[in-house]
Write a protein that holds these residues in place. Structure first.
Motif, short mmCIF file in Angstrom:
data_model
loop_
_atom_site.label_atom_id
_atom_site.label_comp_id
_atom_site.label_asym_id
_atom_site.label_seq_id
_atom_site.Cartn_x
_atom_site.Cartn_y
_atom_site.Cartn_z
N ALA A 273 51.96 33.79 58.54
CA ALA A 273 52.17 32.69 57.59
C ALA A 273 51.43 33.02 56.30
O ALA A 273 50.22 33.22 56.30
N ARG A 274 52.15 33.12 55.20
CA ARG A 274 51.57 33.53 53.91
C ARG A 274 51.49 32.34 52.96
O ARG A 274 52.46 31.60 52.80
N ARG A 275 50.35 32.20 52.32
CA ARG A 275 50.08 31.03 51.49
C ARG A 275 50.02 31.39 50.01
O ARG A 275 49.73 32.52 49.62
N ILE A 301 45.14 31.40 40.64
CA ILE A 301 46.16 31.46 41.69
C ILE A 301 45.81 32.55 42.70
O ILE A 301 45.44 33.67 42.32
N TRP A 302 45.94 32.22 43.98
CA TRP A 302 45.83 33.21 45.06
C TRP A 302 47.16 33.26 45.79
O TRP A 302 47.71 32.22 46.18
N VAL A 303 47.69 34.46 45.99
CA VAL A 303 48.93 34.64 46.74
C VAL A 303 48.70 35.70 47.82
O VAL A 303 48.20 36.80 47.53
N ASP A 304 49.05 35.38 49.04
CA ASP A 304 48.93 36.34 50.15
C ASP A 304 50.15 37.27 50.09
O ASP A 304 51.21 36.97 50.64
N VAL A 305 49.97 38.40 49.41
CA VAL A 305 51.05 39.38 49.24
C VAL A 305 51.03 40.36 50.42
O VAL A 305 49.96 40.89 50.76
N GLN A 312 51.63 46.36 41.92
CA GLN A 312 52.15 45.64 40.77
C GLN A 312 52.39 44.17 41.11
O GLN A 312 52.56 43.34 40.21
N PHE A 313 52.39 43.84 42.41
CA PHE A 313 52.48 42.45 42.84
C PHE A 313 51.06 41.96 43.12
O PHE A 313 50.50 42.21 44.18
N GLY A 314 50.48 41.29 42.15
CA GLY A 314 49.09 40.87 42.25
C GLY A 314 48.88 39.72 43.21
O GLY A 314 49.73 38.83 43.33
N ASN A 315 47.72 39.71 43.87
CA ASN A 315 47.40 38.59 44.75
C ASN A 315 46.46 37.58 44.09
O ASN A 315 46.13 36.57 44.68
N LYS A 316 46.05 37.89 42.85
CA LYS A 316 45.22 36.95 42.09
C LYS A 316 45.72 36.92 40.65
O LYS A 316 45.96 37.97 40.04
N GLN A 317 45.85 35.72 40.12
CA GLN A 317 46.26 35.53 38.73
C GLN A 317 45.45 34.38 38.13
O GLN A 317 45.03 33.47 38.85
N TRP A 318 45.25 34.44 36.82
CA TRP A 318 44.57 33.31 36.19
C TRP A 318 44.91 33.27 34.71
O TRP A 318 45.40 34.26 34.13
N GLY A 319 44.65 32.13 34.10
CA GLY A 319 44.92 31.99 32.68
C GLY A 319 44.44 30.65 32.16
O GLY A 319 44.02 29.78 32.92
#
Length: 416
Positions: A273-275, A301-305, A312-319
């Motif tokens: 299960a990916r969140r 943002i946290w994404v379980d990739v 290139q598919f980041g699991n952390k983003q911010w802005g």
């Protein structure tokens, strides 16, 4: 946002209008439009955006209509190359609301984009008030992550473009079918508000999209989320807002849930299960001595990739973004009693892929920074003419030299 065809919208609008007139027993001759009075009895929070829009009441029906419109011209140069001058009909939104009975209200927003190329239901919900602190909301809701997602009306801003953090990092404006509670309470100069919703949510397109990177806004392209929850697990969105009559407002919000599907028709699609989880902070204030308005928002943002995906598919983003608006002249001009000239500046920053390459230890690129000075003229508070100059630096994932883009905008936005 739920997409509908123009023909379907026109038929539906005609049916609704006819039904309302018959239901309330109003003849065409008796129709009178009066401006809905503003609620000045209490301090407003960002969560009150849907109720704090200028509308016109139709006779004694309890039904109110309104909307806003945006159009502009654009001239952009990217690394010395330009496509010349263009004119854009960005969007027109129609607002329809009604008091069904005491303590029960219906509110909706239907948006036309790019001259009617897209017609979308952005908001359509019923509110049932039990107590100022406990109110039920159900329907197509706007998830209260940050502030801009709910407060996105063009006439509120001195800038033509919407903030990158709100629409490129977060999926603004983000609507889903859901249900939840909201409420407010007061103590002296302080006001406290909350919202809590369960709704349909994200799907696997956030890591499987044409952008070839992690992208929460990609979910907006899936209209099925208004009839089916892809993951089978609800998306949770909560927000706490604290306001003070002298200092302004701060908000803390969270949005999270599973975005993948484990199996379909007995076939295993994923083993885990990916969140996706998002936290956001927003604020707004006005310096009384100078009239300077400052507002902003930040999100992480946290994404379980899956490990099978490349970096290139980041699991952390911010802005984040911040707007500063300074009135420089306010006086009667022609027939406008409170016409205002403003100077304004917006700062935008987004990092689409925070972290370092595993192989080299070098910092991953894929980030953007922009500054937008602006001059605006407001003949009234509900209408704004705005001239913007936006300069943007954009770096690719390998940190190659910045792509630099300079853009001029001139446009108008107004409630009607």
């Amino acid at each position: 946002m739920q997409k509908i065809s123009p023909s379907t919208y026109l038929k539906t609008s005609f049916f609704i209008a006819t039904f309302l007139l018959i239901h309330f027993g109003v003849s065409a001759q008796d129709l009178k439009f009066t401006k809905t009075p503003s609620d000045t009895t209490s301090q407003k929070l960002s969560m009150d955006a849907n109720y704090n829009r200028p509308t016109f009441k139709i006779g004694n029906t309890g039904v109110a209509i309104g909307g806003y419109f945006e159009a502009n011209s654009i001239y952009s140069v990217e690394d010395g190359i330009t496509d010349g001058l263009s004119f854009q009909a960005r969007r027109m939104s129609l607002l329809l609301s009604g008091s069904i009975s005491k303590r029960i209200k219906f509110l909706s927003e239907i948006e036309f984009e790019e001259g009617g190329k897209e017609i979308e239901i952005e908001y359509a919900a019923i509110d049932i008030a039990f107590d100022p602190l406990v109110n039920l909301r159900t329907g197509i809701i706007v998830n209260p992550i940050g502030s801009f997602n709910q407060n996105h009306d063009g006439p509120k801003y001195e800038f033509v473009e919407r903030p990158n953090e709100a629409v490129d990092l977060l999926p603004g404006t983000f609507s889903n079918v859901g249900v939840g509670l909201y409420g407010k309470t007061y103590k002296g100069n302080w006001i406290f508000g909350y919202e809590a919703y369960l709704s349909n949510g994200f799907d696997s397109s956030i890591i499987d999209n044409e952008n070839d990177r992690t992208s929460l806004p990609a979910t907006k392209e899936n209209p099925e989320r208004f009839s089916e929850n892809f993951s089978g697990q609800p998306l949770v969105t909560t927000k706490l807002a604290i306001g003070n009559k002298n200092f302004g407002e701060v908000g803390f919000s969270y949005m999270g849930g599973r975005y993948n599907k484990l199996e379909e028709d007995g076939l295993e699609l994923d083993t885990k299960a990916r969140r996706v989880d998002v936290i956001a902070f927003d604020f707004n204030t006005v310096i009384n001595k100078t009239g300077t308005a400052i507002m902003g928002e930040a999100a992480y943002i946290w994404v379980d990739v899956p490990k099978t995906y490349t970096q290139q598919f980041g699991n952390k983003q911010w802005g984040w973004f911040m707007d500063i608006v300074q009135p420089v002249l306010k006086r009667k001009i022609l027939d406008w009693d409170d016409a205002t000239f403003n100077f304004a500046t917006r700062l935008d920053y987004v990092d689409f892929n925070e972290g370092r390459f595993i192989q080299t230890g070098e910092k991953i690129g894929e980030h953007l920074f922009a500054i937008t000075p602006a001059i605006s003229f407001r003949p009234t508070a509900q209408t704004v003419l705005r001239l913007n100059y936006r300069y943007e630096w954009k770096t690719d994932i390998l940190n190659n030299p910045n792509v630099q883009t300079a853009t001029w905008y001139f446009g108008i936005s107004s409630y009607f």
